[in-house]
Design an enzyme around this catalytic site. Structure first.
Site: not given
Ligand code: CMP
Length: 139
Positions: A10, A92, A113, A116
């Site tokens: 990311k 996550t 984070n 993905h």
């Molecule tokens: P990803 O695995 O890419 O799938 C969905 C994404 O949404 C996740 O990683 C985070 O980047 C984001 N995400 C998930 N939960 C939250 C949250 N509670 N607040 C903000 N971003 C989130």
């Protein structure tokens, strides 16, 4: 069984020049990078990729964070690749991620984070097809 999964490094990670360090974690776990490209996502692309989260309160912020800088999209291949990749990414929320995982090592927050990964073999097929033609995947 040998599987393929879709991985995205990311913007928070590409910005900090962490592509190689993250790829090392993946490769050390036995996953092979069989396709990879660095791209700038448009709002429309990021919105479509995360359409499943459209009703979530963090959707708009997630889409803008995914378009803030280039991403590296990848196809990873290996034994049980979907689960293996999820294990080495960690939870996550980086605060909940096990030591040594990509998110424990590098993630800035639950949203920024760093990586993905597809959450099932079925979604992996859809997500791989979103970014790659079969001819671009070279095991
Ligand atoms: P990803 O695995 O890419 O799938 C969905 C994404 O949404 C996740 O990683 C985070 O980047 C984001 N995400 C998930 N939960 C939250 C949250 N509670 N607040 C903000 N971003 C989130």
């Amino acid at each position: 069984a040998t599987e393929r999964t879709l991985s995205i490094i990311k913007p928070d990670a590409t910005r900090r020049n962490l592509t190689g360090k993250i790829n090392t974690v993946f490769e050390d776990s036995g996953l092979r990078i069989v396709a990879q490209k660095r791209i700038q996502l448009s709002d429309a692309q990021a919105g479509a990729f995360y359409a499943v989260h459209k009703e979530r309160p963090f959707y708009a912020s997630l889409v803008s964070s995914m378009t803030a800088a280039p991403v590296v999209v990848q196809v990873l291949e290996g034994e049980n690749a979907v689960l293996r990749h999820r294990e080495v990414m960690g939870a996550t929320d980086p605060k909940k991620a096990d030591a040594g995982t990509v998110r424990a090592l590098y993630a800035e927050s639950i949203e920024a984070n760093s990586v993905h990964g597809s959450d099932s073999l079925e979604n992996a097929k859809t997500e791989i097809a979103f970014f790659f033609a079969e001819t671009e995947i070279l095991p």
